[in-house]
Design an enzyme around this catalytic site. Structure first.
Site, PDB file in Angstrom:
ATOM      1  N   LYS A 131       4.872   9.092   8.688  1.00  0.00           N
ATOM      2  CA  LYS A 131       4.813   8.537  10.051  1.00  0.00           C
ATOM      3  C   LYS A 131       5.911   9.080  10.979  1.00  0.00           C
ATOM      4  O   LYS A 131       5.823  10.214  11.411  1.00  0.00           O
ATOM      5  CB  LYS A 131       4.801   7.021   9.983  1.00  0.00           C
ATOM      6  CG  LYS A 131       3.603   6.542   9.111  1.00  0.00           C
ATOM      7  CD  LYS A 131       3.296   5.095   9.273  1.00  0.00           C
ATOM      8  CE  LYS A 131       2.273   4.604   8.282  1.00  0.00           C
ATOM      9  NZ  LYS A 131       0.886   4.781   8.650  1.00  0.00           N
ATOM     10  N   TYR A 141       0.858  -1.179   0.000  1.00  0.00           N
ATOM     11  CA  TYR A 141       0.000   0.000   0.000  1.00  0.00           C
ATOM     12  C   TYR A 141       0.893   1.227   0.000  1.00  0.00           C
ATOM     13  O   TYR A 141       1.784   1.338   0.850  1.00  0.00           O
ATOM     14  CB  TYR A 141      -0.895  -0.021   1.247  1.00  0.00           C
ATOM     15  CG  TYR A 141      -1.812   1.167   1.387  1.00  0.00           C
ATOM     16  CD1 TYR A 141      -2.963   1.282   0.606  1.00  0.00           C
ATOM     17  CD2 TYR A 141      -1.541   2.179   2.308  1.00  0.00           C
ATOM     18  CE1 TYR A 141      -3.810   2.374   0.739  1.00  0.00           C
ATOM     19  CE2 TYR A 141      -2.388   3.273   2.452  1.00  0.00           C
ATOM     20  CZ  TYR A 141      -3.514   3.366   1.661  1.00  0.00           C
ATOM     21  OH  TYR A 141      -4.361   4.447   1.799  1.00  0.00           O
ATOM     22  N   ASP A 185       9.406   2.731  -0.574  1.00  0.00           N
ATOM     23  CA  ASP A 185       8.376   3.399   0.229  1.00  0.00           C
ATOM     24  C   ASP A 185       8.702   3.099   1.687  1.00  0.00           C
ATOM     25  O   ASP A 185       8.393   2.037   2.213  1.00  0.00           O
ATOM     26  CB  ASP A 185       6.995   2.863  -0.155  1.00  0.00           C
ATOM     27  CG  ASP A 185       5.887   3.409   0.743  1.00  0.00           C
ATOM     28  OD1 ASP A 185       6.209   4.021   1.784  1.00  0.00           O
ATOM     29  OD2 ASP A 185       4.707   3.206   0.419  1.00  0.00           O
TER      30      ASP A 185
HETATM   31  N1  HOZ Z   1      -3.555   3.149   6.128  1.00  0.00           N
HETATM   32  C1  HOZ Z   1      -2.973   3.176   7.414  1.00  0.00           C
HETATM   33  C2  HOZ Z   1      -2.696   1.801   7.882  1.00  0.00           C
HETATM   34  N2  HOZ Z   1      -1.869   1.027   7.029  1.00  0.00           N
HETATM   35  C3  HOZ Z   1      -3.745   4.032   8.419  1.00  0.00           C
HETATM   36  C4  HOZ Z   1      -5.051   3.546   8.850  1.00  0.00           C
HETATM   37  C5  HOZ Z   1      -5.760   4.509   9.806  1.00  0.00           C
HETATM   38  O1  HOZ Z   1      -5.190   5.477  10.279  1.00  0.00           O
HETATM   39  O2  HOZ Z   1      -6.913   4.252  10.081  1.00  0.00           O
END
Ligand code: HOZ
Length: 426
Positions: free
Chosen positions: A266, A143, A238
């Site tokens: 992050k 992702y 990434d």
């Molecule tokens: N997409 C992130 C987790 N891989 C964040 C999900 C979230 O903050 O709800």
């Protein structure tokens, strides 16, 4: 008791789609009511009903030193009195860029943005602009944020909710996204051979965290690096999850691989909305205003975001022993979970790399998305709730890695292991 969270969730659903501002946290796949948090400190989060949870998400990665880490909080408070945004350059942005380039040797230049999504989207555009090619390769279950081009066979929420095709992503865009199974070098070579001189970039999570935690197998990254070198393809790491989490130099340092471009998010923001992309000067100088590959943002380099990230990264740079401490704690957790899980009859796999770890209820090694998807994820959902009821907050999906913070004590881990045994027997 989660009476208040239930009330808040009902109220939230009236004005926010699904009651949440990011899908996975809605608990839709695990079922039940998402918990609404009021505050967090160190290793613990507290919900609206006053329940305490040992946190294994840590805001999906950023809180590597635990919640409300005092130097970061103080720095933000002080900075806020000098304005929360200028829309003009500041010296702090130079300090931040210099700090990052000093921590990651092959990042010559870095551009700050406001999220990991923006970072990956911009890095891909840059790779395309630089090479003059359109296609790129990503891996199933990885992702890279929610930009259109990446929402093909994506992990995280897309996998959690089993969304096969994302409405709104046009076929034109999706056709330029080629996908291969993670850890499958032969599949990548085949795509490259079939699309000679058409591939701008290969983008990868160097340690995958959006299909649970899946580390690369030996030789995989080296193989990708050499394909990219041979074919003039931009290799993008990434490192939104792994950057400054696995080491000061991130996964590049841990794996001994130099990417051409790297994306961050992050940890780099210390819990504020921050992303960044950087890499070789030769490529980065194509970004506007030096070059014509356009990218911009009103809140890019925002002073509060910069001071939070700067304070966090400086702490990590000055105290590299943190990485050993946190890895040791994760290993201790790994061993404890192993002991408890092996006492039962359910097959399981624990994957771990540095301070990223996850459990798949599978009877075979989990090395790619197909393995992660074929695990017993119904059982994971039950396990998640049993842990939550015992005060341990895991990601509400088997398709997410757990993130360990250094605020976690060995006593917290012992408590977690004890509660795992309880959860498995419930
Ligand atoms: N997409 C992130 C987790 N891989 C964040 C999900 C979230 O903050 O709800």
């Amino acid at each position: 008791m989660i009476t208040k969270s239930k009330e808040l969730f009902e109220r939230a659903q009236r004005s926010i789609p699904g009651g949440v501002n990011s899908p996975v946290r809605a608990f839709k796949s695990v079922g039940g009511t998402p918990l609404f948090m009021t505050h967090a400190k160190g290793a613990y989060m507290y919900d609206a009903d006053g329940n305490r949870y040992i946190d294994y998400i840590n805001s999906w990665g950023p809180m590597i030193l635990g919640h409300a880490y005092e130097p970061v909080v103080k720095a933000i408070q002080e900075k806020a009195t000098q304005s929360t945004s200028f829309g003009a350059p500041t010296e702090l942005e130079i300090e931040m860029a210099e700090l990052i380039t000093s921590m990651v040797p092959n990042v010559d230049m870095i551009r700050m943005v406001s999220s990991g999504t923006e970072a990956c989207m911009s890095a891909l555009r840059l790779a395309r602009g630089y090479t003059g090619r359109n296609k790129f390769i990503k891996f199933e279950g990885c992702y890279h944020g929610h930009a259109d081009a990446f929402l093909v066979k994506a992990g995280s929420g897309v996998a959690t909710f089993n969304i096969q095709t994302v409405p709104g992503v046009t076929a034109g865009v999706a056709n330029d996204t080629l996908t291969a199974p993670y850890n499958d070098l032969a599949a990548v070579q085949k795509l490259v051979d079939e699309n000679k001189n058409e591939i701008a970039a290969i983008i990868i999570e160097p340690v995958a965290g959006n299909m649970g935690c899946i580390p690369p197998v030996a030789g995989f990254m080296e193989g990708l690096r050499s394909i990219c070198d041979k074919e003039g393809i931009v290799f993008i790491f990434d490192e939104v999850m792994t950057g400054f989490r696995l080491a000061t130099g991130g996964a590049q340092e841990r794996l001994g691989i130099n990417a051409d471009l790297v994306t961050y998010g992050k940890v780099i923001g210390g819990g504020m909305p921050v992303g960044a992309f950087g890499g070789k000067k030769e490529i980065m100088q194509h970004i506007a205003p030096l070059g014509n590959v356009y990218q911009a943002g009103t809140l890019s380099g925002n002073p509060l975001a910069m001071i939070a990230g700067y304070t966090m990264l400086k702490t990590l740079k000055e105290n590299p022993a943190i990485y050993k401490d946190i890895d040791d704690k994760t290993e201790y957790l790994h061993k404890g979970l192993d002991k408890v899980l092996s006492a039962g009859n359910t097959p399981y796999i624990i994957n771990r790399f540095g301070s990223m770890i996850s459990v798949h209820f599978s009877d075979k090694p989990v090395t790619d998305f197909a393995c992660a998807a074929s695990a017993n994820n119904t059982l994971f959902n039950k396990f998640f709730h049993a842990m939550l009821n015992n005060g341990v907050y895991l990601p509400p999906s088997a398709f997410e890695t757990w993130f360990i913070s250094n605020a976690l004590s060995y006593a917290d881990i012992d408590e977690t292991i004890e509660k795992t045994a309880k959860a498995l027997n419930s």
